[in-house]
Design a protein around this motif. Structure first.
Motif, PDB file in Angstrom:
ATOM      1  N   SER A  26       2.714   7.523   5.832  1.00 18.55           N
ATOM      2  CA  SER A  26       1.609   6.652   5.452  1.00 18.55           C
ATOM      3  C   SER A  26       0.533   6.734   6.515  1.00 18.55           C
ATOM      4  O   SER A  26      -0.405   5.966   6.534  1.00 18.55           O
ATOM      5  N   ALA A  27       0.666   7.691   7.422  1.00 25.45           N
ATOM      6  CA  ALA A  27      -0.369   7.898   8.431  1.00 25.45           C
ATOM      7  C   ALA A  27      -1.646   8.419   7.793  1.00 25.45           C
ATOM      8  O   ALA A  27      -2.712   8.280   8.363  1.00 25.45           O
ATOM      9  N   PRO A  29      -3.057   7.770   4.371  1.00 23.15           N
ATOM     10  CA  PRO A  29      -3.016   7.196   3.020  1.00 23.15           C
ATOM     11  C   PRO A  29      -4.322   7.337   2.255  1.00 23.15           C
ATOM     12  O   PRO A  29      -4.648   6.520   1.431  1.00 23.15           O
ATOM     13  N   VAL A  48      -6.186  -0.071   1.315  1.00 25.05           N
ATOM     14  CA  VAL A  48      -6.254   0.923   2.392  1.00 25.05           C
ATOM     15  C   VAL A  48      -7.538   0.670   3.172  1.00 25.05           C
ATOM     16  O   VAL A  48      -8.604   0.506   2.581  1.00 25.05           O
ATOM     17  N   VAL A  64      -3.971   9.428  13.139  1.00 26.08           N
ATOM     18  CA  VAL A  64      -3.960   8.291  12.221  1.00 26.08           C
ATOM     19  C   VAL A  64      -5.359   7.704  12.136  1.00 26.08           C
ATOM     20  O   VAL A  64      -5.924   7.274  13.141  1.00 26.08           O
ATOM     21  N   LYS A  66      -6.221   5.754   9.054  1.00 25.53           N
ATOM     22  CA  LYS A  66      -6.193   4.697   8.052  1.00 25.53           C
ATOM     23  C   LYS A  66      -4.870   3.944   8.120  1.00 25.53           C
ATOM     24  O   LYS A  66      -3.921   4.400   8.751  1.00 25.53           O
ATOM     25  N   TYR A  67      -4.836   2.814   7.443  1.00 28.37           N
ATOM     26  CA  TYR A  67      -3.599   2.047   7.331  1.00 28.37           C
ATOM     27  C   TYR A  67      -3.623   1.285   6.014  1.00 28.37           C
ATOM     28  O   TYR A  67      -4.671   1.136   5.370  1.00 28.37           O
ATOM     29  N   ARG A 184      -0.761  -4.936   8.951  1.00 28.56           N
ATOM     30  CA  ARG A 184      -1.160  -3.574   8.633  1.00 28.56           C
ATOM     31  C   ARG A 184       0.043  -2.673   8.888  1.00 28.56           C
ATOM     32  O   ARG A 184       0.791  -2.916   9.843  1.00 28.56           O
ATOM     33  N   THR A 186       1.334   1.628   9.017  1.00 29.57           N
ATOM     34  CA  THR A 186       0.929   3.028   8.973  1.00 29.57           C
ATOM     35  C   THR A 186       1.910   3.892   9.750  1.00 29.57           C
ATOM     36  O   THR A 186       2.815   3.380  10.411  1.00 29.57           O
ATOM     37  N   ASN A 187       1.725   5.198   9.665  1.00 29.09           N
ATOM     38  CA  ASN A 187       2.465   6.190  10.448  1.00 29.09           C
ATOM     39  C   ASN A 187       3.978   6.057  10.279  1.00 29.09           C
ATOM     40  O   ASN A 187       4.747   6.285  11.213  1.00 29.09           O
TER      41      ASN A 187
END
Length: 197
Positions: A26-27, A29, A48, A64, A66-67, A184, A186-187
Protein backbone atom coordinates in the motif's frame (compact mmCIF):
# COMPACT_ATOMS: atom_id res chain seq x y z
CA UNK A 1 4.85 -9.88 -10.25
CA UNK A 2 7.79 -12.18 -9.99
CA UNK A 3 9.54 -14.21 -7.35
CA UNK A 4 13.21 -13.46 -7.01
CA UNK A 5 16.16 -14.21 -4.82
CA UNK A 6 17.44 -11.06 -3.14
CA UNK A 7 20.94 -10.10 -2.14
CA UNK A 8 22.31 -13.62 -1.86
CA UNK A 9 20.33 -14.14 1.33
CA UNK A 10 18.11 -16.73 -0.27
CA UNK A 11 15.03 -14.69 0.57
CA UNK A 12 11.96 -15.03 -1.62
CA UNK A 13 10.06 -11.82 -2.02
CA UNK A 14 7.44 -10.67 -4.43
CA UNK A 15 7.01 -7.00 -5.11
CA UNK A 16 4.06 -5.26 -6.66
CA UNK A 17 2.99 -1.66 -6.94
CA UNK A 18 -0.67 -2.36 -7.45
CA UNK A 19 -1.90 -3.10 -3.97
CA UNK A 20 -1.12 -5.77 -1.43
CA UNK A 21 0.82 -8.79 -2.59
CA UNK A 22 4.34 -9.24 -1.79
CA UNK A 23 5.26 -6.54 -0.53
CA UNK A 24 1.60 -6.08 0.40
CA UNK A 25 2.28 -2.77 -1.10
CA UNK A 26 0.00 0.00 0.00
CA UNK A 27 3.08 2.18 -0.33
CA UNK A 28 1.90 3.05 -3.83
CA UNK A 29 -1.90 3.33 -3.59
CA UNK A 30 -2.25 5.65 -6.60
CA UNK A 31 -4.71 3.23 -8.19
CA UNK A 32 -6.96 3.51 -5.15
CA UNK A 33 -8.78 0.49 -3.83
CA UNK A 34 -8.80 -1.78 -6.88
CA UNK A 35 -7.00 -4.62 -5.09
CA UNK A 36 -8.63 -4.18 -1.67
CA UNK A 37 -11.90 -5.38 -0.21
CA UNK A 38 -13.51 -2.53 1.71
CA UNK A 39 -14.78 -4.59 4.64
CA UNK A 40 -16.05 -1.62 6.65
CA UNK A 41 -16.26 1.80 5.01
CA UNK A 42 -17.74 4.05 7.68
CA UNK A 43 -17.96 7.79 8.21
CA UNK A 44 -16.75 9.67 5.15
CA UNK A 45 -15.18 6.39 3.97
CA UNK A 46 -11.61 5.49 3.03
CA UNK A 47 -9.54 8.02 1.09
CA UNK A 48 -6.07 8.18 -0.52
CA UNK A 49 -3.98 11.26 0.31
CA UNK A 50 -0.51 12.50 -0.62
CA UNK A 51 2.25 12.54 1.97
CA UNK A 52 3.16 16.16 2.60
CA UNK A 53 6.76 17.25 2.13
CA UNK A 54 7.24 17.34 5.93
CA UNK A 55 5.71 13.88 6.34
CA UNK A 56 7.99 12.51 3.61
CA UNK A 57 11.06 13.73 5.51
CA UNK A 58 9.91 11.76 8.55
CA UNK A 59 8.92 8.58 6.72
CA UNK A 60 11.79 6.05 6.43
CA UNK A 61 11.07 5.12 2.80
CA UNK A 62 11.41 7.95 0.29
CA UNK A 63 9.49 5.90 -2.31
CA UNK A 64 6.29 6.32 -0.30
CA UNK A 65 4.30 9.27 -1.63
CA UNK A 66 0.73 8.40 -0.58
CA UNK A 67 -1.24 6.75 2.19
CA UNK A 68 -4.75 5.54 2.93
CA UNK A 69 -6.71 7.45 5.58
CA UNK A 70 -9.72 6.46 7.71
CA UNK A 71 -12.70 8.44 8.94
CA UNK A 72 -14.94 8.97 11.98
CA UNK A 73 -16.61 5.56 11.88
CA UNK A 74 -14.57 2.40 11.53
CA UNK A 75 -12.81 1.80 8.20
CA UNK A 76 -11.27 -1.64 7.53
CA UNK A 77 -9.86 -3.00 4.27
CA UNK A 78 -8.32 -6.35 3.43
CA UNK A 79 -6.70 -8.55 0.82
CA UNK A 80 -6.39 -12.31 0.52
CA UNK A 81 -3.10 -13.45 -1.01
CA UNK A 82 -3.28 -16.79 -2.86
CA UNK A 83 0.19 -18.21 -2.26
CA UNK A 84 0.03 -20.82 -5.03
CA UNK A 85 -1.06 -18.20 -7.57
CA UNK A 86 1.91 -16.07 -6.46
CA UNK A 87 4.36 -18.91 -7.04
CA UNK A 88 4.62 -20.44 -3.56
CA UNK A 89 3.92 -24.10 -4.21
CA UNK A 90 2.34 -26.44 -1.65
CA UNK A 91 5.47 -28.51 -0.95
CA UNK A 92 7.45 -25.35 -0.17
CA UNK A 93 4.80 -24.09 2.23
CA UNK A 94 4.32 -27.52 3.88
CA UNK A 95 7.93 -28.75 4.09
CA UNK A 96 10.22 -25.72 4.15
CA UNK A 97 7.62 -23.50 5.82
CA UNK A 98 9.50 -20.27 5.11
CA UNK A 99 9.18 -17.41 7.56
CA UNK A 100 6.35 -15.02 6.73
CA UNK A 101 7.03 -11.48 7.89
CA UNK A 102 4.24 -8.91 7.91
CA UNK A 103 4.72 -5.18 8.40
CA UNK A 104 2.48 -2.16 8.42
CA UNK A 105 2.98 1.55 9.07
CA UNK A 106 0.44 3.86 10.68
CA UNK A 107 0.25 7.41 12.01
CA UNK A 108 -2.26 9.68 13.67
CA UNK A 109 -2.87 13.34 13.03
CA UNK A 110 -1.56 15.71 15.71
CA UNK A 111 -4.96 17.37 16.11
CA UNK A 112 -7.14 14.27 16.58
CA UNK A 113 -6.84 11.02 18.47
CA UNK A 114 -7.24 7.74 16.62
CA UNK A 115 -7.35 3.97 16.99
CA UNK A 116 -5.45 1.68 14.58
CA UNK A 117 -5.95 -2.07 14.18
CA UNK A 118 -4.33 -4.90 12.25
CA UNK A 119 -5.16 -8.59 11.79
CA UNK A 120 -3.20 -11.05 9.65
CA UNK A 121 -4.17 -14.71 9.34
CA UNK A 122 -2.51 -17.68 7.68
CA UNK A 123 -5.32 -19.68 6.07
CA UNK A 124 -5.74 -23.26 4.85
CA UNK A 125 -7.21 -24.21 1.47
CA UNK A 126 -10.63 -24.16 3.20
CA UNK A 127 -9.81 -20.68 4.61
CA UNK A 128 -9.53 -22.02 8.19
CA UNK A 129 -7.08 -19.99 10.31
CA UNK A 130 -3.74 -21.75 10.94
CA UNK A 131 -2.02 -18.75 12.53
CA UNK A 132 -3.14 -15.27 13.60
CA UNK A 133 -1.37 -12.03 14.43
CA UNK A 134 -3.76 -9.50 15.94
CA UNK A 135 -2.12 -7.04 18.33
CA UNK A 136 -4.29 -4.96 20.63
CA UNK A 137 -5.61 -1.87 18.85
CA UNK A 138 -3.22 1.07 19.18
CA UNK A 139 -4.89 4.19 20.55
CA UNK A 140 -3.05 7.45 19.92
CA UNK A 141 -4.13 10.46 21.92
CA UNK A 142 -5.00 13.87 20.53
CA UNK A 143 -1.99 16.23 20.36
CA UNK A 144 0.37 13.31 19.77
CA UNK A 145 3.67 13.56 17.92
CA UNK A 146 1.92 12.16 14.78
CA UNK A 147 5.02 10.10 13.97
CA UNK A 148 4.83 7.06 11.74
CA UNK A 149 4.94 3.80 13.69
CA UNK A 150 5.82 0.37 12.37
CA UNK A 151 4.15 -2.83 13.51
CA UNK A 152 5.65 -6.16 12.45
CA UNK A 153 5.41 -9.87 13.12
CA UNK A 154 7.12 -12.99 11.78
CA UNK A 155 5.20 -16.25 11.48
CA UNK A 156 7.60 -19.18 12.04
CA UNK A 157 7.04 -22.89 12.62
CA UNK A 158 3.41 -22.64 11.57
CA UNK A 159 1.54 -25.85 10.72
CA UNK A 160 1.57 -27.31 7.19
CA UNK A 161 -1.33 -26.40 4.93
CA UNK A 162 -0.99 -22.61 4.63
CA UNK A 163 -2.40 -21.62 1.22
CA UNK A 164 -3.57 -18.03 1.74
CA UNK A 165 -2.67 -14.96 3.80
CA UNK A 166 -5.46 -12.61 4.85
CA UNK A 167 -4.31 -9.07 5.72
CA UNK A 168 -6.71 -6.50 7.21
CA UNK A 169 -6.00 -3.07 8.68
CA UNK A 170 -7.72 0.21 9.41
CA UNK A 171 -9.15 2.20 12.27
CA UNK A 172 -11.19 5.19 13.31
CA UNK A 173 -10.69 8.67 14.72
CA UNK A 174 -11.62 8.89 18.40
CA UNK A 175 -13.38 12.27 18.26
CA UNK A 176 -15.90 11.42 15.50
CA UNK A 177 -15.01 14.49 13.44
CA UNK A 178 -16.44 14.61 9.91
CA UNK A 179 -13.72 14.13 7.31
CA UNK A 180 -10.53 12.07 7.45
CA UNK A 181 -9.00 12.37 10.92
CA UNK A 182 -8.45 8.68 11.64
CA UNK A 183 -5.20 6.76 11.35
CA UNK A 184 -3.20 6.78 8.13
CA UNK A 185 -1.78 3.47 6.84
CA UNK A 186 0.86 2.78 4.19
CA UNK A 187 3.91 0.74 3.17
CA UNK A 188 2.34 -2.56 4.24
CA UNK A 189 4.29 -5.67 3.33
CA UNK A 190 4.38 -9.45 3.44
CA UNK A 191 7.80 -10.99 2.88
CA UNK A 192 8.30 -14.73 2.55
CA UNK A 193 11.76 -16.15 3.15
CA UNK A 194 13.55 -19.21 4.49
CA UNK A 195 13.26 -19.91 8.23
CA UNK A 196 16.02 -18.32 10.24
CA UNK A 197 18.62 -20.75 11.68
Amino acid sequence: MRAEELGGRGTWEKVATEGLPFSVNSAFPSEGFEFWSLDVNGGDEWKVEDLSRDQRKEFPNDQVKKYFVTSYYTCLKSQVVDLKAEGYWEELMDTTRPDIEVKDWFAARPDCGSKYQLCVQLLSSAHAPLGTFQPDPATIQQKSDAKWREVSHTFSNYPPGVRYIWFQHGGVDTHYWAGWYGPRVTNSSITIGPPLP
